[in-house]
Design a protein around this motif. Structure first.
Motif, short mmCIF file in Angstrom:
data_model
loop_
_atom_site.label_atom_id
_atom_site.label_comp_id
_atom_site.label_asym_id
_atom_site.label_seq_id
_atom_site.Cartn_x
_atom_site.Cartn_y
_atom_site.Cartn_z
N UNK A 259 0.79 -1.26 0.13
CA UNK A 259 -0.10 0.02 -0.03
C UNK A 259 0.96 1.35 -0.05
N UNK A 260 2.01 1.33 0.79
CA UNK A 260 2.83 2.55 1.04
C UNK A 260 3.36 2.68 -0.31
N UNK A 261 4.02 1.45 -0.98
CA UNK A 261 4.54 1.68 -2.30
C UNK A 261 3.76 2.11 -3.32
N UNK A 262 2.57 1.68 -3.59
CA UNK A 262 1.65 2.21 -4.44
C UNK A 262 1.19 3.59 -4.10
N UNK A 263 1.10 3.88 -2.91
CA UNK A 263 0.82 5.36 -2.60
C UNK A 263 1.68 6.43 -3.29
N UNK A 264 3.10 6.01 -2.85
CA UNK A 264 4.21 6.81 -3.22
C UNK A 264 4.05 6.89 -4.88
N UNK A 265 3.94 5.63 -5.42
CA UNK A 265 3.93 5.64 -6.94
C UNK A 265 2.80 6.36 -7.55
N UNK A 266 1.47 6.55 -7.05
CA UNK A 266 0.42 7.20 -7.52
C UNK A 266 1.00 8.70 -7.16
N UNK A 267 1.33 9.19 -5.94
CA UNK A 267 1.79 10.58 -5.73
C UNK A 267 2.85 11.17 -6.90
N UNK A 268 3.79 10.13 -6.93
CA UNK A 268 4.89 10.40 -8.15
C UNK A 268 4.27 10.94 -9.42
N UNK A 269 3.26 9.72 -9.83
CA UNK A 269 2.71 9.91 -11.22
C UNK A 269 1.80 11.08 -11.16
N UNK A 270 0.97 11.51 -10.26
CA UNK A 270 0.08 12.44 -10.21
C UNK A 270 0.74 14.06 -10.31
N UNK A 271 2.00 14.07 -9.46
CA UNK A 271 2.66 15.11 -9.45
C UNK A 271 3.66 15.56 -10.83
N UNK A 272 4.15 14.43 -11.21
CA UNK A 272 4.92 14.54 -12.43
C UNK A 272 4.16 14.56 -13.57
#
Lengths: 178, 178
Positions: B156-169
């Motif tokens: 969950x933490x890994x995917x949350x970081x990934x989604x945050x990265x994809x959204x901000x980038x």
């Protein structure tokens, strides 16, 4: 079952005769759809060009698949709401999708066109947005209501471009964002 | 209904007595969940800082909401598979989410921290990935199978970081990608 056999011009026993059970008919339908989807994604992934362009073509493959099979999104969501893994033939085709996306992501990282990233996460970003749009797009006007201006006549093309932008920018190599 | 009233220590008529019908109980449950979600998103959107950080906090709000209410994702997907718009109280709370995200997207465009983008599309990208993960994460190991290495203990933490990265980038201002 009555509606299905009637539409096929067959009697109620035809499903049991040809497929063995209602569940096996369901598995066969799901498998047929996912096999076509996997073929479309593999073809898009195998195109020439830089990795970001190939990712954009994979997004386009998803949108083309759901345009051709509007009922597929609800079938896939139904699988998810069951809370148990999809049947094995469906899993096999979902893995073909993952393998195709993983190849593009690895090529992109090697060529420094994409940042190094776990391919499963890249696949997750592409699949989630594509399936969600296919399932939700008919409800978007009701949800957006008066909050937002309509997104134009060709909502599907607009969202496909947006998802392509987010995927390529979100996975692109380059500076850390703010 | 039997399971619900039993768990509540009430008799079968209690739902009709308190809610009027099974449908109205469903609407009340959905509305309660979406009101909490909207509150969490509004709080995240109202935090100080640059727009990309506020978007990341909105993603975190979604992941925290689904961690607190694992059953909510299936309830929301069930709504989608019905193919009809959600009931009005649910719509009202979904619009609160859209308004909150739109404010961050507009602030970000004004400050040139984000590219100018239709807020509904930004919301779509955040919501689709968050809900999809909440609904699908228990199935990911079966789907990934032997194709991919496991994503670590805290998926969950890994995917949350990934989604945050994809959204901000994906929404960041800056050069056109390749």
């Amino acid at each position: 079952m009555r509606a299905i056999t009637q539409a096929a011009g067959a009697n109620l026993g035809a499903v049991t005769y040809h497929f063995g059970s209602k569940w096996r008919l369901y598995v066969a339908v799901l498998d047929g759809l996912l096999a076509e989807l996997a073929g479309r994604v593999e073809a898009a992934a195998a195109t020439a060009g830089v990795a970001p362009d190939r990712l954009r073509r994979i997004v386009a493959a998803y949108f083309a698949f759901f345009a051709a099979h509007p009922e597929a999104a609800r079938l896939i969501l139904h699988q998810l709401t069951r809370g148990t893994p999809p049947p094995e033939p469906a899993l096999r085709n979902l893995r073909r999708v993952l393998v195709a996306i993983a190849a593009v992501v690895r090529d992109g990282a090697t060529a420094r066109e994409l940042r190094p990233i776990e391919p499963l996460l890249a696949a997750f970003t592409i699949v989630s947005q594509s399936v969600w749009f296919a399932a939700a797009h008919s409800l978007l006007p009701a949800i957006a209501g008066s909050v937002h201006a309509p997104l134009g006549a060709d909502l599907s093309a607009t969202v496909e471009r947006h998802v392509g932008d987010v995927v390529t920018r979100g996975l692109a190599a380059g500076e850390e964002p703010i």
